[in-house]
Write a protein that holds these residues in place. Structure first.
Motif, PDB file in Angstrom:
ATOM      1  N   SER A  80     -10.731  11.760   8.210  1.00 35.81           N
ATOM      2  CA  SER A  80     -10.299  10.552   8.927  1.00 35.81           C
ATOM      3  C   SER A  80     -10.415   9.279   8.100  1.00 35.81           C
ATOM      4  O   SER A  80      -9.926   8.231   8.500  1.00 35.81           O
ATOM      5  N   MET A  81     -11.070   9.351   6.931  1.00 40.63           N
ATOM      6  CA  MET A  81     -11.221   8.150   6.105  1.00 40.63           C
ATOM      7  C   MET A  81      -9.858   7.709   5.589  1.00 40.63           C
ATOM      8  O   MET A  81      -9.106   8.515   5.051  1.00 40.63           O
ATOM      9  N   PRO A  82      -9.516   6.427   5.735  1.00 42.78           N
ATOM     10  CA  PRO A  82      -8.198   5.960   5.295  1.00 42.78           C
ATOM     11  C   PRO A  82      -8.128   5.815   3.780  1.00 42.78           C
ATOM     12  O   PRO A  82      -9.159   5.781   3.093  1.00 42.78           O
TER      13      PRO A  82
ATOM     14  N   GLU B 299       7.662  13.260   7.164  1.00 43.00           N
ATOM     15  CA  GLU B 299       6.571  12.546   6.495  1.00 43.00           C
ATOM     16  C   GLU B 299       5.322  12.495   7.377  1.00 43.00           C
ATOM     17  O   GLU B 299       5.404  12.531   8.599  1.00 43.00           O
ATOM     18  N   THR B 300       4.178  12.381   6.739  1.00 41.10           N
ATOM     19  CA  THR B 300       2.903  12.380   7.467  1.00 41.10           C
ATOM     20  C   THR B 300       2.174  11.054   7.243  1.00 41.10           C
ATOM     21  O   THR B 300       1.062  11.021   6.729  1.00 41.10           O
ATOM     22  N   TYR B 301       2.821   9.977   7.584  1.00 38.83           N
ATOM     23  CA  TYR B 301       2.185   8.667   7.491  1.00 38.83           C
ATOM     24  C   TYR B 301       1.355   8.412   8.741  1.00 38.83           C
ATOM     25  O   TYR B 301       1.746   8.803   9.847  1.00 38.83           O
ATOM     26  N   SER B 302       0.240   7.729   8.551  1.00 36.20           N
ATOM     27  CA  SER B 302      -0.640   7.405   9.677  1.00 36.20           C
ATOM     28  C   SER B 302      -1.032   5.932   9.586  1.00 36.20           C
ATOM     29  O   SER B 302      -1.548   5.482   8.560  1.00 36.20           O
ATOM     30  N   LEU B 303      -0.762   5.178  10.659  1.00 35.79           N
ATOM     31  CA  LEU B 303      -1.187   3.779  10.747  1.00 35.79           C
ATOM     32  C   LEU B 303      -1.962   3.611  12.042  1.00 35.79           C
ATOM     33  O   LEU B 303      -1.396   3.603  13.124  1.00 35.79           O
ATOM     34  N   ARG B 304      -3.278   3.520  11.908  1.00 33.52           N
ATOM     35  CA  ARG B 304      -4.135   3.319  13.077  1.00 33.52           C
ATOM     36  C   ARG B 304      -4.545   1.849  13.167  1.00 33.52           C
ATOM     37  O   ARG B 304      -4.424   1.097  12.200  1.00 33.52           O
ATOM     38  N   ARG B 305      -5.044   1.475  14.327  1.00 32.08           N
ATOM     39  CA  ARG B 305      -5.437   0.071  14.529  1.00 32.08           C
ATOM     40  C   ARG B 305      -6.845  -0.012  15.095  1.00 32.08           C
ATOM     41  O   ARG B 305      -7.188   0.698  16.039  1.00 32.08           O
ATOM     42  N   TRP B 306      -7.637  -0.900  14.512  1.00 31.78           N
ATOM     43  CA  TRP B 306      -8.942  -1.255  15.088  1.00 31.78           C
ATOM     44  C   TRP B 306      -8.797  -2.617  15.767  1.00 31.78           C
ATOM     45  O   TRP B 306      -8.424  -3.593  15.120  1.00 31.78           O
TER      46      TRP B 306
ATOM     47  N   LEU C  36       0.832  -1.209   0.000  1.00 28.29           N
ATOM     48  CA  LEU C  36       0.000   0.000   0.000  1.00 28.29           C
ATOM     49  C   LEU C  36       0.867   1.260   0.000  1.00 28.29           C
ATOM     50  O   LEU C  36       0.529   2.252  -0.660  1.00 28.29           O
ATOM     51  N   LEU C  37       1.962   1.226   0.728  1.00 24.04           N
ATOM     52  CA  LEU C  37       2.859   2.388   0.752  1.00 24.04           C
ATOM     53  C   LEU C  37       3.459   2.636  -0.630  1.00 24.04           C
ATOM     54  O   LEU C  37       3.613   3.786  -1.058  1.00 24.04           O
ATOM     55  N   ALA C  38       3.790   1.558  -1.344  1.00 18.24           N
ATOM     56  CA  ALA C  38       4.364   1.687  -2.684  1.00 18.24           C
ATOM     57  C   ALA C  38       3.369   2.300  -3.668  1.00 18.24           C
ATOM     58  O   ALA C  38       3.760   2.892  -4.674  1.00 18.24           O
ATOM     59  N   ALA C  39       2.073   2.161  -3.360  1.00 18.52           N
ATOM     60  CA  ALA C  39       1.035   2.756  -4.211  1.00 18.52           C
ATOM     61  C   ALA C  39       0.802   4.233  -3.873  1.00 18.52           C
ATOM     62  O   ALA C  39      -0.083   4.871  -4.456  1.00 18.52           O
ATOM     63  N   GLY C  40       1.591   4.762  -2.922  1.00 17.92           N
ATOM     64  CA  GLY C  40       1.484   6.177  -2.571  1.00 17.92           C
ATOM     65  C   GLY C  40       0.515   6.483  -1.445  1.00 17.92           C
ATOM     66  O   GLY C  40       0.247   7.654  -1.157  1.00 17.92           O
ATOM     67  N   LEU C  41      -0.005   5.461  -0.782  1.00 18.49           N
ATOM     68  CA  LEU C  41      -0.968   5.676   0.295  1.00 18.49           C
ATOM     69  C   LEU C  41      -0.241   6.072   1.579  1.00 18.49           C
ATOM     70  O   LEU C  41       0.842   5.565   1.868  1.00 18.49           O
ATOM     71  N   LYS C  42      -0.865   6.967   2.358  1.00 24.15           N
ATOM     72  CA  LYS C  42      -0.240   7.427   3.599  1.00 24.15           C
ATOM     73  C   LYS C  42      -1.134   7.262   4.817  1.00 24.15           C
ATOM     74  O   LYS C  42      -0.640   7.256   5.942  1.00 24.15           O
ATOM     75  N   ARG C  43      -2.450   7.148   4.625  1.00 24.83           N
ATOM     76  CA  ARG C  43      -3.372   6.977   5.761  1.00 24.83           C
ATOM     77  C   ARG C  43      -3.902   5.550   5.742  1.00 24.83           C
ATOM     78  O   ARG C  43      -4.716   5.179   4.898  1.00 24.83           O
ATOM     79  N   LEU C  44      -3.432   4.738   6.698  1.00 16.01           N
ATOM     80  CA  LEU C  44      -3.759   3.313   6.714  1.00 16.01           C
ATOM     81  C   LEU C  44      -4.405   2.914   8.035  1.00 16.01           C
ATOM     82  O   LEU C  44      -4.166   3.536   9.072  1.00 16.01           O
ATOM     83  N   ILE C  45      -5.203   1.846   7.977  1.00 11.34           N
ATOM     84  CA  ILE C  45      -5.795   1.244   9.170  1.00 11.34           C
ATOM     85  C   ILE C  45      -5.513  -0.252   9.141  1.00 11.34           C
ATOM     86  O   ILE C  45      -5.645  -0.902   8.092  1.00 11.34           O
TER      87      ILE C  45
ATOM     88  N   ILE D  68     -13.982   0.395  -4.039  1.00 18.50           N
ATOM     89  CA  ILE D  68     -12.735  -0.342  -3.838  1.00 18.50           C
ATOM     90  C   ILE D  68     -12.264  -0.796  -5.225  1.00 18.50           C
ATOM     91  O   ILE D  68     -13.031  -1.450  -5.935  1.00 18.50           O
ATOM     92  N   PRO D  69     -11.082  -0.428  -5.653  1.00 17.40           N
ATOM     93  CA  PRO D  69      -9.968   0.151  -4.897  1.00 17.40           C
ATOM     94  C   PRO D  69      -9.746   1.653  -5.114  1.00 17.40           C
ATOM     95  O   PRO D  69      -8.764   2.185  -4.628  1.00 17.40           O
ATOM     96  N   SER D  70     -10.629   2.354  -5.898  1.00 24.20           N
ATOM     97  CA  SER D  70     -10.298   3.735  -6.259  1.00 24.20           C
ATOM     98  C   SER D  70     -10.288   4.668  -5.054  1.00 24.20           C
ATOM     99  O   SER D  70      -9.488   5.603  -4.992  1.00 24.20           O
ATOM    100  N   GLN D  71     -11.175   4.413  -4.049  1.00 20.63           N
ATOM    101  CA  GLN D  71     -11.193   5.260  -2.859  1.00 20.63           C
ATOM    102  C   GLN D  71     -10.404   4.648  -1.700  1.00 20.63           C
ATOM    103  O   GLN D  71      -9.701   5.349  -0.970  1.00 20.63           O
ATOM    104  N   ILE D  72     -10.569   3.357  -1.503  1.00 18.71           N
ATOM    105  CA  ILE D  72      -9.828   2.638  -0.460  1.00 18.71           C
ATOM    106  C   ILE D  72      -9.323   1.320  -1.040  1.00 18.71           C
ATOM    107  O   ILE D  72     -10.094   0.564  -1.636  1.00 18.71           O
ATOM    108  N   LYS D  73      -8.038   1.077  -0.859  1.00 16.46           N
ATOM    109  CA  LYS D  73      -7.469  -0.219  -1.246  1.00 16.46           C
ATOM    110  C   LYS D  73      -7.445  -1.137  -0.019  1.00 16.46           C
ATOM    111  O   LYS D  73      -7.239  -0.670   1.099  1.00 16.46           O
ATOM    112  N   ILE D  74      -7.670  -2.428  -0.266  1.00 18.78           N
ATOM    113  CA  ILE D  74      -7.708  -3.404   0.835  1.00 18.78           C
ATOM    114  C   ILE D  74      -6.804  -4.583   0.513  1.00 18.78           C
ATOM    115  O   ILE D  74      -6.849  -5.135  -0.599  1.00 18.78           O
ATOM    116  N   VAL D  75      -5.981  -4.974   1.498  1.00 17.08           N
ATOM    117  CA  VAL D  75      -5.213  -6.222   1.405  1.00 17.08           C
ATOM    118  C   VAL D  75      -5.429  -7.012   2.689  1.00 17.08           C
ATOM    119  O   VAL D  75      -5.775  -6.440   3.727  1.00 17.08           O
ATOM    120  N   ALA D  76      -5.228  -8.324   2.606  1.00 17.18           N
ATOM    121  CA  ALA D  76      -5.445  -9.176   3.782  1.00 17.18           C
ATOM    122  C   ALA D  76      -4.428 -10.319   3.758  1.00 17.18           C
ATOM    123  O   ALA D  76      -3.407 -10.249   3.070  1.00 17.18           O
TER     124      ALA D  76
END
Length: 359
Positions: free
Chosen positions: A266-268, A235-242, A196-205, A293-301
């Motif tokens: 707040s949306m990741p 850098e302004t990376y954010s990794l939150r946890r649920w 996800l970081l390689a795709a340029g994403l910075k706000r993750l959950i 998904i995936p244009s607004q939020i990408k998901i991996v598991a």
């Protein structure tokens, strides 16, 4: 076991590996156009899943399997019992669990190929502290113990004290000198986050439940390591946890409340789910809120269970060893029988990313 009786198709093998059915067909039929590495991967995955490869040595077709079973029955009748491997597993892991079902299928495959029976002993919650060989079995014929999944230390110690070889599957016990075969959950978590970081994403959950499994916690640690590796002071990376109630009836409503509470700020941009089940629960909730998904939020598991390939959109996931985890555990057990005095081993199986549409 029922896991092995289900007919496996080339398409299922292709879906598991994230390859085309044509590539799988070429590899299994021995035709050219497939790299050596991919051919070996396809053949080993097919074997582990129970696919019968045409043209293999005598003894792999259905007719010869029946003959082998009859011969084994005759051998068993000539003595009290065949050598067997005891597989201890918490009963809750057996309940419609595609991950552990595949591990048990791998154990069955390897045990049969190496000439051993295998007996599964489900352990009920609250009965895990001291494990004893059932009284109806002859301990002298027990080739070893496989302890599948997380058990408390007293369980491991009680089996170790039998003097019979013991291998832990997907669990490490630092207090006991014992062999174990593990998935590399830490590196898998790091790999998922780096994707996800390689795709340029910075706000993750990260969505998980530390109380459910050590593997969930290790995957979270891997994500944190990935963030630490890339994030400089500016850098302004954010990794939150649920922390979610995984496996509980209130899970869906919990996820719905968390999603409903998002604001535009707040949306990741990306979500990492501790396993495929969580992602498959979350995707319809996001779609119900009009989130694409995936244009607004990408998901991996993680885990690459069969349903991941058929999600809408198909789920990008980390392939972790399942059948091969069971196969490797049986091989390690028999190695320990032949070399009882050698230093104990921690065998860590690698993971790989299966790229699909969700991330």
């Amino acid at each position: 076991m029922s896991h092995l009786s289900k007919k496996i198709s080339m398409q299922q093998i292709a879906d598991r590996l994230g390859m085309s059915k044509y590539t799988v067909s070429q590899a299994l039929s021995g035709k050219s156009g497939v790299s050596v590495e991919n051919r070996l991967r396809i053949q080993e995955t097919a074997r582990a899943m129970g696919y019968l490869i045409q043209g293999r040595a005598h003894g792999t077709n259905k007719e010869s399997t029946v003959t082998d079973s009859a011969e084994m029955d005759q051998a068993a009748s000539s003595k009290e019992v065949s050598p067997y491997i005891l597989v201890w597993i918490q009963a809750m892991y057996q309940q419609d669990n595609p991950f552990w079902g595949k591990v048990l299928a791998g154990i069955a495959t390897a045990s049969s190929e190496l000439g051993y029976e295998h007996l599964i002993v489900p352990v009920l919650k609250g009965h895990t502290d001291s494990l004893q060989i059932p009284p109806y079995l002859d301990p002298a014929c027990c080739a070893g113990h496989l302890l599948a999944g997380t058990f408390p230390s007293p369980s491991v110690i009680s089996l170790k004290q039998t003097g019979i070889p013991l291998v832990l599957i997907d669990h490490f016990e630092p207090l006991v000198d014992v062999d174990c075969v593990l998935n590399n959950n830490l590196d898998a978590g790091k790999m998922a986050c780096q994707r996800l970081l390689a795709a340029g994403l910075k706000r993750l959950i990260f969505v998980g439940d530390d109380s459910f499994a050590v593997s969930f916690k290790e995957r979270w640690w891997g994500c944190r390591l990935a963030i630490e590796d890339i994030a400089g002071p500016e850098e302004t990376y954010s990794l939150r946890r649920w922390q979610v109630p995984y496996g509980q009836p209130q899970l869906a409503s919990y996820l719905e409340r968390k999603v409903a509470a998002w604001t535009p700020d707040s949306m990741p941009e990306g979500i990492i789910c501790a396993n495929d089940h969580l992602a498959l629960d979350l995707i319809p909730i996001l779609k119900g809120k009009g989130i694409d998904i995936p244009s607004q939020i990408k998901i991996v598991a993680f885990d690459n269970i069969e349903a991941a390939a058929y999600a809408q959109p198909p789920l990008s996931t980390i392939e972790l060893a399942k059948e091969s985890l069971g196969i490797r555990a049986v091989e390690t057990l028999l190695y320990r029988r032949n070399h009882p005095g050698r230093q104990s081993e921690k065998i860590i199986l690698s993971s790989r990313f299966i790229a699909r549409d969700s991330g």
